[in-house]
Design an enzyme around this catalytic site. Structure first.
Site, short mmCIF file in Angstrom:
data_model
loop_
_atom_site.label_atom_id
_atom_site.label_comp_id
_atom_site.label_asym_id
_atom_site.label_seq_id
_atom_site.Cartn_x
_atom_site.Cartn_y
_atom_site.Cartn_z
N HIS A 1 0.83 -1.20 0.00
CA HIS A 1 0.00 0.00 0.00
C HIS A 1 0.87 1.26 0.00
O HIS A 1 2.08 1.19 0.21
CB HIS A 1 -0.92 0.03 1.22
CG HIS A 1 -2.13 -0.81 1.08
ND1 HIS A 1 -2.15 -2.15 1.41
CD2 HIS A 1 -3.38 -0.54 0.63
CE1 HIS A 1 -3.36 -2.65 1.17
NE2 HIS A 1 -4.13 -1.69 0.71
N LYS B 1 -0.74 4.91 4.46
CA LYS B 1 -1.65 3.98 5.14
C LYS B 1 -1.17 3.76 6.57
O LYS B 1 -0.01 3.40 6.80
CB LYS B 1 -1.73 2.65 4.39
CG LYS B 1 -2.75 1.70 5.00
CD LYS B 1 -3.08 0.54 4.08
CE LYS B 1 -4.05 -0.44 4.73
NZ LYS B 1 -5.34 0.22 5.09
#
Length: 239
Positions: free
Chosen positions: A133, A137
């Site tokens: 990600h 995040k």
């Protein structure tokens, strides 16, 4: 629909754009929590929550208490999930929580469950999960990776749990990576000494997650009870 957006970061802004393109109206936009907003004074059909873990439970349950159903995609607060469901039912409201609202990811979940069912008797194969990600995040592993691991555990009684990075033989290792400009990639790998099987979902942008959340809100409007994205998909496929 009149929608309250709880969480107005990049995801909230993408949801706003898609919702308005589908004919809906955003009547409330909140960055983190709704403590300073009087919900009863607003005409809200549904709330979509992509806020932050520390605010999620209060946001969600405040909506239930004001007769506002909630679609939530905030991860990192699930220790309070059962309490949230109880408050939803006590207030005759509606709730969908999903770790990932991408319609493609939810098809991927169904593939993962089927593959886990097929592989559980093949003892030569080990299984692991990798998720990648963007660097913004906050939680690791991702809620999507945890859902994938839990699905595998439900099908394989020899595995006892999952672990970030260093896992025992009876645990599923999850490798979480953070890289620039990656919306989300999830890979489930089964590997033996003779071959390897991968299933992969790669998100190209946030729009898939946002569209799924809006579609879930359209499904939930005027319903009461606890639902999942499987219910949403079943409704879509029925039509």
């Amino acid at each position: 629909m009149n929608i309250a957006l709880l969480g107005y970061g990049k995801m909230g802004k993408t949801i706003e754009k898609i919702a308005e393109n589908r004919g809906h109206k955003i009547v409330l936009k909140v960055n983190d929590d709704i403590e300073n907003h009087e919900l009863s004074d607003l005409d809200i059909d549904i709330a979509i929550d992509f806020s932050v873990p520390k605010a999620a439970f209060k946001n969600i349950t405040s909506c239930f208490k004001n007769n506002i159903p909630v679609v939530s995609g905030t991860t990192g607060w699930l220790d309070d999930y059962e309490k949230a469901k109880k408050i939803c039912n006590e207030n005759n409201s509606g709730f969908i929580y999903a770790s990932n609202y991408s319609l493609g990811v939810n098809v991927f979940f169904e593939l993962n469950k089927k593959l886990a069912e097929m592989m559980q008797g093949l003892e030569d194969y080990s299984v692991n999960i990798e998720e990648i990600h963007h660097v913004q995040k906050l939680d690791a592993p991702s809620g999507t990776a945890i859902t994938l691991a839990q699905q595998i555990l439900e099908e394989n009684s020899k595995l006892k749990g999952w672990q970030l990075e260093d896992a025992d033989k009876d645990e599923i290792p999850i490798n979480a990576k953070r890289e620039e400009n990656v919306p989300g990639t999830h890979t489930v790998t089964y590997e033996s000494s003779i071959d390897k099987i991968d299933i992969v979902h790669t998100a190209k942008s946030r729009e898939g997650f946002a569209l799924g959340a809006v579609v879930a809100a359209e499904f939930l409007k005027d319903k009461t009870g606890i639902f999942t994205m499987k219910d949403v998909l079943s409704d879509l496929f029925k039509n």
